[in-house]
Design a protein around this motif. Structure first.
Motif, mmCIF file in Angstrom:
data_model
loop_
_atom_site.group_PDB
_atom_site.id
_atom_site.type_symbol
_atom_site.label_atom_id
_atom_site.label_comp_id
_atom_site.label_asym_id
_atom_site.label_seq_id
_atom_site.Cartn_x
_atom_site.Cartn_y
_atom_site.Cartn_z
ATOM 1 N N ARG A 294 0.834 -1.207 0.000
ATOM 2 C CA ARG A 294 0.000 0.000 0.000
ATOM 3 C C ARG A 294 0.865 1.253 0.000
ATOM 4 O O ARG A 294 0.585 2.224 -0.714
ATOM 5 N N GLY A 295 1.939 1.220 0.772
ATOM 6 C CA GLY A 295 2.838 2.376 0.817
ATOM 7 C C GLY A 295 3.452 2.651 -0.551
ATOM 8 O O GLY A 295 3.494 3.802 -1.009
ATOM 9 N N VAL A 296 3.900 1.602 -1.207
ATOM 10 C CA VAL A 296 4.521 1.767 -2.523
ATOM 11 C C VAL A 296 3.476 2.224 -3.543
ATOM 12 O O VAL A 296 3.740 3.069 -4.402
ATOM 13 N N ALA A 297 2.261 1.679 -3.430
ATOM 14 C CA ALA A 297 1.195 2.079 -4.355
ATOM 15 C C ALA A 297 0.872 3.562 -4.200
ATOM 16 O O ALA A 297 0.710 4.282 -5.192
ATOM 17 N N ARG A 298 0.809 4.045 -2.974
ATOM 18 C CA ARG A 298 0.523 5.479 -2.752
ATOM 19 C C ARG A 298 1.607 6.339 -3.387
ATOM 20 O O ARG A 298 1.315 7.324 -4.064
ATOM 21 N N ALA A 299 2.872 5.946 -3.192
ATOM 22 C CA ALA A 299 3.972 6.716 -3.762
ATOM 23 C C ALA A 299 3.868 6.716 -5.287
ATOM 24 O O ALA A 299 4.086 7.749 -5.935
ATOM 25 N N THR A 300 3.519 5.574 -5.870
ATOM 26 C CA THR A 300 3.416 5.478 -7.329
ATOM 27 C C THR A 300 2.265 6.345 -7.847
ATOM 28 O O THR A 300 2.375 7.003 -8.882
ATOM 29 N N ILE A 301 1.159 6.335 -7.101
ATOM 30 C CA ILE A 301 0.021 7.172 -7.494
ATOM 31 C C ILE A 301 0.439 8.638 -7.527
ATOM 32 O O ILE A 301 0.119 9.367 -8.471
ATOM 33 N N ASP A 302 1.186 9.074 -6.518
ATOM 34 C CA ASP A 302 1.634 10.464 -6.484
ATOM 35 C C ASP A 302 2.545 10.796 -7.664
ATOM 36 O O ASP A 302 2.411 11.843 -8.282
ATOM 37 N N LYS B 18 -8.152 8.345 -5.872
ATOM 38 C CA LYS B 18 -6.990 8.510 -6.758
ATOM 39 C C LYS B 18 -6.614 7.176 -7.417
ATOM 40 O O LYS B 18 -6.203 7.146 -8.577
ATOM 41 N N ALA B 19 -6.727 6.095 -6.655
ATOM 42 C CA ALA B 19 -6.385 4.785 -7.199
ATOM 43 C C ALA B 19 -7.356 4.403 -8.310
ATOM 44 O O ALA B 19 -6.952 3.904 -9.368
ATOM 45 N N GLN B 20 -8.622 4.670 -8.080
ATOM 46 C CA GLN B 20 -9.649 4.394 -9.102
ATOM 47 C C GLN B 20 -9.340 5.170 -10.377
ATOM 48 O O GLN B 20 -9.405 4.649 -11.482
ATOM 49 N N GLU B 21 -9.019 6.435 -10.166
ATOM 50 C CA GLU B 21 -8.830 7.330 -11.295
ATOM 51 C C GLU B 21 -7.574 6.934 -12.079
ATOM 52 O O GLU B 21 -7.586 6.883 -13.304
ATOM 53 N N LEU B 22 -6.514 6.587 -11.351
ATOM 54 C CA LEU B 22 -5.284 6.160 -12.029
ATOM 55 C C LEU B 22 -5.529 4.854 -12.806
ATOM 56 O O LEU B 22 -5.039 4.688 -13.926
ATOM 57 N N ALA B 23 -6.308 3.960 -12.222
ATOM 58 C CA ALA B 23 -6.592 2.685 -12.889
ATOM 59 C C ALA B 23 -7.219 2.932 -14.260
ATOM 60 O O ALA B 23 -6.899 2.251 -15.241
ATOM 61 N N LEU B 24 -8.100 3.908 -14.328
ATOM 62 C CA LEU B 24 -8.786 4.179 -15.594
ATOM 63 C C LEU B 24 -7.862 4.801 -16.632
ATOM 64 O O LEU B 24 -8.101 4.691 -17.833
ATOM 65 N N ARG B 25 -6.814 5.470 -16.184
ATOM 66 C CA ARG B 25 -5.907 6.138 -17.129
ATOM 67 C C ARG B 25 -4.713 5.263 -17.507
ATOM 68 O O ARG B 25 -3.881 5.674 -18.303
ATOM 69 N N THR B 26 -4.590 4.106 -16.913
ATOM 70 C CA THR B 26 -3.375 3.298 -17.089
ATOM 71 C C THR B 26 -3.566 2.203 -18.138
ATOM 72 O O THR B 26 -4.582 1.497 -18.136
ATOM 73 N N TRP B 27 -2.586 2.067 -19.008
ATOM 74 C CA TRP B 27 -2.674 1.108 -20.108
ATOM 75 C C TRP B 27 -1.393 0.309 -20.270
ATOM 76 O O TRP B 27 -0.305 0.830 -20.076
ATOM 77 N N SER C 293 -8.681 -1.964 -5.253
ATOM 78 C CA SER C 293 -9.093 -2.723 -4.074
ATOM 79 C C SER C 293 -8.056 -2.618 -2.963
ATOM 80 O O SER C 293 -8.390 -2.606 -1.781
ATOM 81 N N LEU C 294 -6.787 -2.508 -3.345
ATOM 82 C CA LEU C 294 -5.724 -2.402 -2.351
ATOM 83 C C LEU C 294 -5.903 -1.153 -1.487
ATOM 84 O O LEU C 294 -5.604 -1.133 -0.299
ATOM 85 N N LEU C 295 -6.384 -0.076 -2.115
ATOM 86 C CA LEU C 295 -6.496 1.197 -1.395
ATOM 87 C C LEU C 295 -7.950 1.604 -1.149
ATOM 88 O O LEU C 295 -8.240 2.756 -0.826
ATOM 89 N N ALA C 296 -8.863 0.659 -1.300
ATOM 90 C CA ALA C 296 -10.289 0.974 -1.212
ATOM 91 C C ALA C 296 -10.657 1.618 0.128
ATOM 92 O O ALA C 296 -11.544 2.456 0.186
ATOM 93 N N ASP C 297 -9.947 1.233 1.193
ATOM 94 C CA ASP C 297 -10.326 1.787 2.498
ATOM 95 C C ASP C 297 -9.404 2.930 2.934
ATOM 96 O O ASP C 297 -9.366 3.305 4.094
ATOM 97 N N ASP C 298 -8.656 3.483 1.978
ATOM 98 C CA ASP C 298 -7.781 4.612 2.290
ATOM 99 C C ASP C 298 -8.492 5.902 1.865
ATOM 100 O O ASP C 298 -8.634 6.164 0.671
#
Lengths: 250, 472
Positions: A59-67, A103-112, A92-97
């Motif tokens: 989760r920590g690494v995912a947050r940093a990557t999102i930023d 931000k995770a949802q939004e990044l998922a939609l933009r990522t290919w 789902s990893l960050l669903a409760d953050d």
């Protein structure tokens, strides 16, 4: 229409083992009319921790990557596995953050994944390259999490490449990230089967979309003394012709 | 059965060197996947059938208490009895009590995985009751004194040659002294030896593929017809089943049956589908005098509200085994308990504990093919990941792994340090790879180099080169 701003997330394996895949991706994305940037703070998508059960670390690494990947029209990744991590698992990893769920949802939609982005978003047709025959290896995450199957094949065919399919093509190569090291004997046995299926196509070159699988297959071919080369699909499409994976430079 | 899942790696190492096993596994890998693919292709509504199947099982799991009560009422209405057993020990004892109540000396058994789960055979034998397996695969492993290695093909790890040897060794006492080599002859001899056993048995024990709430029936599907002889000839029929086998109606069972054989063996249906409801009624030409259902929980009800609930949708078709690269390499025994393959990697830790079974959910490439072919769309990889999280939280992994993960997580959040380390590793590996471009042996990465070379990197990281060159 202005060129979309694309962040290239090269993946930790490409960064370390195969910079050519990064440069090939830039070349392809620019040819497809994108303005490419490489956010310099990128590291790893978080899969090693996520798949080891270290959820908090992941989760920590995912947050940093999102930023790091914030603010681009698209994020493109030359790997089905890392793109799958962001698209299929970050939400789902960050669903409760509370700060990162949206931000995770939004990044998922933009990522290919690279080849699906080129085909599905950019309608890109690769310029013709030299006529050659390759065997294509589908990586599991791209195949099953993102539906990447026809996209790389269409790009390769348009570029004049003939594709051979190994028997039981949907079968895993046995890489599996940390699995390859932790259960090395099993990983090696699965690789042995995959390599013999790929070798049976008699194509001199194996092409795939994930460097993890390709390092594993190239290393196994070399261990078996087979003269079969491995390359990432981006290198082949961009016409980058340096030494193949695990082969010496000139 | 005492689990040996802790020794998964050692078990797997042995399995990889077992040439007879590898021959047998090669057959599984090829046959089942092709047959299933053909069966699915020939049924255009297969995907919607899967959705229906998932909906049926989800509905049952949401209302399990209700359907269990309805089932029990209807079993009793038909003249049978339901026995609720929360542990394996309860179930063994219940079966023993039932057998003793009719002074049983021998019992025939249709294939039951619950029987394996509660280690029924050694228990009955120790009490002086002889269990006789009648499913050919189970019969073979009973002779060999081995656990099953696949939920639908218990003896799938045996080659025909090994079966020939086993029969010769064990059938000598019946006056059979010729070593048979043809499949048909082997089946014929097993049949000849088993036939009188059916007639002599006091109790017949079967599993159940489904329990039907609305009628209080149990349903078994077999390809050999052994289940029918087992359950109709003796004085007493005991159905041994776990509680998630319940479905509301016969119609629901029919939907699931359409998925089951196609997913399992690629057949449209198994050869025999038998519905049993209660004991023999006055005027019935045959059937058992008593009908008992021993319903086992063994930790399953605890899964209902957990992250592992979906595994209770499993209909035991074995498709996940047949499409698993790990199972295909090491076979079922390596997993060290009754259930192996991907479904076993999720269910086994739930029953024997994650400390014992931590290797199982870890020994997966997460290729996802199991989930792809699972007729009940069970998210096997994500449940394995949940188990990995529990194992990690409980310190079931090694100190080295933990430090590696912690180090990685620390670095991955500090880009500058990360780049420095990547720079060092890239140049070191490039140097080690000279002049061939690959590394055949790397002391701190023997896990990699034991079975393959490590392709060496070019020497500079992409991020360094990118910054240096600027745009391309």
């Amino acid at each position: 229409m202005s060129a979309p701003r694309v962040a290239l997330f090269v993946t930790c394996l490409v960064d370390l083992f195969r910079p050519a895949v990064g440069f090939a991706s830039v070349r392809l994305l620019e040819a497809a009319g994108c303005s490419v940037e490489v956010p310099i703070g990128q590291t790893c998508c978080g899969q090693p921790g996520y798949n080891a059960g270290a959820r908090e670390d992941a989760r920590g690494v995912a947050r940093a990557t999102i930023d790091v990947l914030h603010g681009f029209d698209y994020v493109v990744i030359p790997s089905g596995s890392c793109a799958g991590m962001i698209r299929a698992h970050y939400p789902s990893l960050l669903a409760d953050d509370p700060r990162y769920a949206a931000k995770a949802q939004e990044l998922a939609l933009r990522t290919w994944e690279l080849t699906s982005f080129l085909i599905e978003v950019r309608g890109f047709v690769a310029p013709p390259g030299p006529a050659r025959t390759v065997a294509y290896h589908d990586s599991c995450s791209g195949l099953r999490e993102l539906g990447v199957r026809e996209q790389p094949r269409r790009l390769l065919k348009a570029a004049g490449t003939a594709i051979r399919e190994p028997e039981n093509r949907d079968a895993c190569c046995g890489f599996g990230g940390a699995f390859s090291v932790k259960y090395d004997e099993i990983s090696g046995e699965i690789a042995r089967k995959k390599c013999s299926a790929l070798a049976a196509t008699e194509a001199p070159l194996v092409v795939g979309g994930d460097l993890g699988c390709l390092l594993h297959l190239a290393g196994r071919f070399q261990r078996e003394g087979r003269k079969i080369s491995c390359r990432h699909v981006a290198e082949v499409l961009a016409g980058i012709d340096g030494p193949a994976i695990g082969e010496a430079g000139s | 059965m005492i689990p040996t899942s802790r020794q998964f790696k050692e078990n797997a190492g042995r399995a990889l060197k077992d040439t007879e096993l590898q021959k047998a596994l090669f057959r599984v890998d090829k046959n089942f996947t092709e047959r299933r693919a053909r069966a699915v292709k020939n049924l255009p509504e297969f995907e919607s059938l899967r959705d229906q199947g998932v909906a049926i099982k989800n509905h049952v799991l949401d209302h399990l208490d209700h359907y269990l009560e309805v089932f029990a009422e209807n079993v009793e209405r038909a003249g049978g009895q339901v026995h609720w057993c929360s542990t394996a020990e309860d179930a063994r004892r219940m079966v023993l009590d039932l057998c003793r109540s009719v002074n049983a000396r021998s019992v025939t058994k249709g294939k039951t995985m619950i029987g394996e789960e509660i280690s029924l055979n050694p228990y009955l034998a120790a009490q002086g009751i002889e269990p006789v397996e009648t499913d050919l695969g189970e019969y073979i492993i009973q002779l060999a004194d081995e656990p099953p290695s696949h939920i639908i093909g218990p003896a799938i790890h045996k080659t025909k040659e090994q079966v020939s040897d086993l029969f010769l060794e064990h059938h000598r006492r019946y006056g059979k002294t010729k070593r048979l080599t043809e499949g048909e002859e082997l089946v014929g001899e097993a049949r000849e030896i088993l036939r009188p056993r059916y007639l002599a048995a006091d109790v017949g024990i079967t599993g159940a593929n489904f329990l039907i709430a609305e009628t209080g029936s149990s349903v078994i599907v077999t390809n050999e017809g052994n289940g029918d002889l087992t359950q109709t000839l003796p004085k007493m029929h005991i159905v041994l089943a776990s509680l998630e086998k319940i479905v509301p109606t016969l119609e629901d069972a029919a939907t699931l049956i359409r998925l089951l054989a196609r997913s399992a063996t690629g057949q449209q249906m198994s050869v025999y589908t038998t519905v049993s409801t209660g004991p023999r009624r006055p005027g019935d030409p045959d059937g058992p005098g008593q009908y008992h259902v021993v319903l086992l929980d063994n930790g399953r009800s605890k899964l209902l509200g957990s992250a592992f609930r979906d595994i209770l949708r499993c209909i035991r078709c074995g498709a996940c085994f047949n499409h698993c690269p790990v199972y295909a390499s090491v076979g079922g025994h390596a997993y060290g308990w009754v259930y192996s393959g991907p479904m076993g990697s999720v269910l086994t830790p739930a029953i024997v504990g994650i400390a014992e079974a931590h290797h199982l959910p870890n020994a997966s490439t997460f290729c996802g093919r199991c989930q792809d072919v699972c007729p009940m769309r069970i998210p096997l990889p994500s449940m394995m990941r949940h188990w990995r999280e529990e194992a990690f939280a409980q310190d079931a992994c090694t100190w080295r792994e933990r430090m590696a993960i912690r180090g990685w997580a620390w670095l991955a959040r500090r880009p500058r340090s990360y780049r420095q380390v990547a720079r060092l590793v890239a140049s070191y590996l490039a140097w080690r790879g000279r002049p061939t471009g690959r590394i055949a042996d790397l002391a701190f990465a023997r896990g990699w180099t034991a079975t393959r070379d490590l392709p060496a990197p070019a020497g500079r990281t992409f991020l360094d080169l990118w910054r240096e060159r600027g745009r391309t």
